[in-house]
Design a protein around this motif. Structure first.
Motif: not given
Length: 308
Positions: A229-254
């Motif tokens: 959603a942030l990328k779609q809105a044109g928000t600069k990557k890394g300007s909003v910190l995002i934290a998850g839980v699980d450590g899935t392969p997609d999460g690691l890749n992100a």
């Protein structure tokens, strides 16, 4: 000849008593849902563990499809089939009493995996194998608080409200926030563990003009949706910190790509191995701990490659 027969019978009796002859065990497994990324890894790891055991353990998996009534029916069906043990990943941690009661009444060992029932004390013959969700919330929020310098606004993406994983991970976040009065919660809503719903919620908040510097998500899937959603809105990557839980392969890749700042590794293999090992020990009447805790670990850009 009679002496040989008696010796053979005694040897067989001793083998059965020790559990050494317990082969081809059948374990009924009811998963809260198959359509969940992390639970898929858990299910696959359980299957691999069972196939690796010398005892010949057979697992019968059923999908409760997030339906409490369906899950109870699956457990009752397993009991009628006289399975050797039950493993349940509960749909609703507040609605497990009937499952517990049915298993205990039938004398069948029961292992709750990944999600611990809300009951403060479980009866003998019922064990949990899980990770401490408070710890996950503490770890992700402390990392963000340090990165934010102790000030700013956050939004929280909640998991399924029927699960105490959601409650405890969020409580862990708020425990840390109590030490940082400069960090405020702008919004918190449930995305029910879903990437699509996480994306929709964050997109709505951006459209509403909400001001936030971090997204705290109860799992990686919703966190990835937030990043989209942030990328779609044109928000600069890394300007909003995002934290998850699980450590899935997609999460690691992100995290590798800088789309997520941090996640907390929930060990699917550790929980899977623990649940199978515990169930087998219970069938063999061997001693087990009533609560088996598999630790969480923090995943950052600096150590993400260790989790590949």
């Amino acid at each position: 000849m009679k002496t040989k027969t008696r010796i053979a019978s005694l040897a067989l009796s001793l083998m059965l008593t020790s559990g050494a002859a317990l082969a081809d065990l059948k374990i009924g497994v009811s998963m809260s849902q198959f359509d969940d990324t992390w639970l898929t890894y858990l299910r696959e790891s359980m299957d691999k563990k069972a196939k690796s055991l010398p005892d010949g353990v057979t697992l019968q998996f059923e999908d409760a499809r997030s339906d409490v009534v369906k899950q109870l029916s699956q457990v009752e069906s397993f009991i009628s089939q006289k399975v050797d043990a039950l493993i349940v990943n509960p749909v609703d941690t507040a609605a497990t009493q009937r499952i517990t009661k049915a298993a205990v009444a039938a004398g069948i060992p029961l292992v709750y995996v990944n999600r611990r029932p809300d009951e403060p004390k479980l009866p003998e013959g019922v064990v949990t194998v899980a990770s401490d969700d408070l710890e996950a919330g503490h770890m992700q929020m402390q990392y963000l608080a340090d990165k934010m310098g102790g000030k700013g606004n956050i939004v929280i993406l909640l998991g399924d409200l029927a699960n105490n994983s959601t409650t405890n991970r969020t409580k862990g976040v708020k425990d840390v926030l109590a030490k940082y009065p400069g960090i405020k919660i702008e919004q918190e809503q449930t995305g029910t563990w879903s990437r699509d719903k996480g994306m929709t919620l964050v997109n709505d908040w951006l459209t509403q003009g909400r001001d936030f510097q971090a997204v705290v998500s109860n799992n990686d899937e919703m966190a990835i949706g937030a990043a989209m959603a942030l990328k779609q809105a044109g928000t600069k990557k890394g300007s909003v910190l995002i934290a998850g839980v699980d450590g899935t392969p997609d999460g690691l890749n992100a995290i590798k790509k800088g789309q997520m700042a941090v996640s907390v590794f929930q060990d699917a293999k550790g929980q899977a191995d623990g649940s199978i090992d515990t169930a087998v020990k219970m069938v063999k009447k061997q001693p087990v701990e009533q609560a088996v805790w598999v630790p969480y670990r923090l995943i950052t850009p600096e150590n993400v490659d260790q989790f590949k």
